[in-house]
Scaffold this motif. Structure first.
Motif, PDB file in Angstrom:
ATOM      1  N   VAL A   1       2.763  13.283 -13.511  1.00  0.00           N
ATOM      2  CA  VAL A   1       2.353  14.114 -12.438  1.00  0.00           C
ATOM      3  C   VAL A   1       0.912  13.698 -11.698  1.00  0.00           C
ATOM      4  O   VAL A   1       1.000  13.644 -10.522  1.00  0.00           O
ATOM      5  N   VAL A   2       0.480  13.060 -12.419  1.00  0.00           N
ATOM      6  CA  VAL A   2      -0.711  12.432 -11.836  1.00  0.00           C
ATOM      7  C   VAL A   2      -0.746  11.430 -11.070  1.00  0.00           C
ATOM      8  O   VAL A   2      -1.470  11.219 -10.022  1.00  0.00           O
ATOM      9  N   TYR A   3       0.316  10.763 -11.119  1.00  0.00           N
ATOM     10  CA  TYR A   3       0.648   9.439 -10.161  1.00  0.00           C
ATOM     11  C   TYR A   3       0.822  10.159  -8.760  1.00  0.00           C
ATOM     12  O   TYR A   3       0.499   9.522  -7.659  1.00  0.00           O
ATOM     13  N   ASN A   4       1.357  11.383  -8.791  1.00  0.00           N
ATOM     14  CA  ASN A   4       1.633  11.883  -7.276  1.00  0.00           C
ATOM     15  C   ASN A   4       0.277  12.471  -6.620  1.00  0.00           C
ATOM     16  O   ASN A   4       0.079  12.920  -5.584  1.00  0.00           O
TER      17      ASN A   4
ATOM     18  N   ILE B   1      -1.896   4.020  -4.200  1.00  0.00           N
ATOM     19  CA  ILE B   1      -2.270   2.534  -4.854  1.00  0.00           C
ATOM     20  C   ILE B   1      -3.623   2.331  -4.252  1.00  0.00           C
ATOM     21  O   ILE B   1      -4.415   1.708  -4.820  1.00  0.00           O
ATOM     22  N   ALA B   2      -3.721   2.710  -3.051  1.00  0.00           N
ATOM     23  CA  ALA B   2      -5.115   2.078  -2.235  1.00  0.00           C
ATOM     24  C   ALA B   2      -6.194   2.965  -3.036  1.00  0.00           C
ATOM     25  O   ALA B   2      -7.369   2.275  -2.761  1.00  0.00           O
ATOM     26  N   GLN B   3      -6.145   4.079  -3.711  1.00  0.00           N
ATOM     27  CA  GLN B   3      -7.158   4.927  -4.183  1.00  0.00           C
ATOM     28  C   GLN B   3      -7.327   4.226  -5.595  1.00  0.00           C
ATOM     29  O   GLN B   3      -8.553   4.429  -6.159  1.00  0.00           O
ATOM     30  N   VAL B   4      -6.341   3.523  -6.243  1.00  0.00           N
ATOM     31  CA  VAL B   4      -6.454   3.081  -7.522  1.00  0.00           C
ATOM     32  C   VAL B   4      -6.946   1.633  -7.573  1.00  0.00           C
ATOM     33  O   VAL B   4      -7.529   1.424  -8.621  1.00  0.00           O
ATOM     34  N   MET B   5      -6.395   0.758  -6.889  1.00  0.00           N
ATOM     35  CA  MET B   5      -6.635  -0.719  -6.919  1.00  0.00           C
ATOM     36  C   MET B   5      -8.028  -0.957  -6.751  1.00  0.00           C
ATOM     37  O   MET B   5      -9.193  -0.328  -6.084  1.00  0.00           O
TER      38      MET B   5
ATOM     39  N   LEU C   1       0.815  -1.319  -0.105  1.00  0.00           N
ATOM     40  CA  LEU C   1      -0.063   0.026  -0.023  1.00  0.00           C
ATOM     41  C   LEU C   1       0.833   1.210  -0.090  1.00  0.00           C
ATOM     42  O   LEU C   1       0.507   2.460  -0.568  1.00  0.00           O
ATOM     43  N   THR C   2       2.074   1.052   0.373  1.00  0.00           N
ATOM     44  CA  THR C   2       2.996   2.258   0.587  1.00  0.00           C
ATOM     45  C   THR C   2       3.788   2.432  -0.507  1.00  0.00           C
ATOM     46  O   THR C   2       4.582   3.567  -0.790  1.00  0.00           O
ATOM     47  N   ASP C   3       3.639   1.655  -1.580  1.00  0.00           N
ATOM     48  CA  ASP C   3       4.531   1.822  -2.645  1.00  0.00           C
ATOM     49  C   ASP C   3       3.770   2.830  -3.721  1.00  0.00           C
ATOM     50  O   ASP C   3       2.783   3.406  -3.712  1.00  0.00           O
ATOM     51  N   SER C   4       4.681   3.451  -4.605  1.00  0.00           N
ATOM     52  CA  SER C   4       3.952   4.719  -5.482  1.00  0.00           C
ATOM     53  C   SER C   4       3.595   4.037  -6.682  1.00  0.00           C
ATOM     54  O   SER C   4       3.737   2.816  -7.267  1.00  0.00           O
ATOM     55  N   LEU C   5       2.717   4.676  -7.323  1.00  0.00           N
ATOM     56  CA  LEU C   5       2.259   4.283  -8.698  1.00  0.00           C
ATOM     57  C   LEU C   5       3.409   4.364  -9.804  1.00  0.00           C
ATOM     58  O   LEU C   5       3.293   3.538 -10.793  1.00  0.00           O
ATOM     59  N   ASP C   6       4.443   5.126  -9.510  1.00  0.00           N
ATOM     60  CA  ASP C   6       5.525   5.246 -10.523  1.00  0.00           C
ATOM     61  C   ASP C   6       6.286   3.744 -10.341  1.00  0.00           C
ATOM     62  O   ASP C   6       6.527   3.254 -11.446  1.00  0.00           O
TER      63      ASP C   6
END
Length: 139
Positions: free
Chosen positions: A75-78, A82-86, A20-25
């Protein structure tokens, strides 16, 4: 064709995972590096969600980017975690679930991947690609 083959025979058990703490990048880089389309999201070794490459494309411009470019920063990834997108609390199957039963779930639910869980622990993932490979082996 064999009728009672368990999904454990075709699932991927060498998993690529996200926390959950990983980035979308990081997620985008894993999708591209390993040429995969679904990544289970875990907290410890408990599945809490699944992120698909399609989920990522929905919030980004990644589909307009050269697939070979791994240094792209969106920029959108920031703006999202992950919790919001998964997909949260995904449907799961056990290693003893038959391949036929998995195929029926994937077709009925219109999923392309199912986490495989045993004793509340993630042990694999089965995808439509795994099913197609199995089907081809039967010929």
């Amino acid at each position: 064709m064999k009728k009672r083959v368990p999904v454990s025979q075709i699932m991927t058990s060498d998993l690529i995972l996200l926390n959950l703490t990983d980035s979308l990048d990081k997620a985008e880089n894993l999708f591209k590096k390993f040429k995969i389309r679904h990544i289970p999201v875990v907290n410890s070794n408990t599945i809490v969600g699944i992120l698909s490459y399609t989920d990522l494309l929905r919030i980004s411009f990644a589909d307009a980017i050269d697939e070979q470019d791994e240094d792209v920063e969106t920029v959108v990834y920031n703006m999202f975690s992950i919790a919001q997108v998964m997909a949260k609390t995904p449907m799961t199957v056990s290693p003893t679930t038959t391949i036929k039963e998995v195929a029926e779930i994937l077709i009925k639910q219109e999923f392309h991947a199912l986490p495989v869980v045993e004793n509340k622990e993630l042990v694999g993932i089965v995808t439509t690609t795994d099913l197609m490979k199995y089907l081809l082996e039967q010929y």
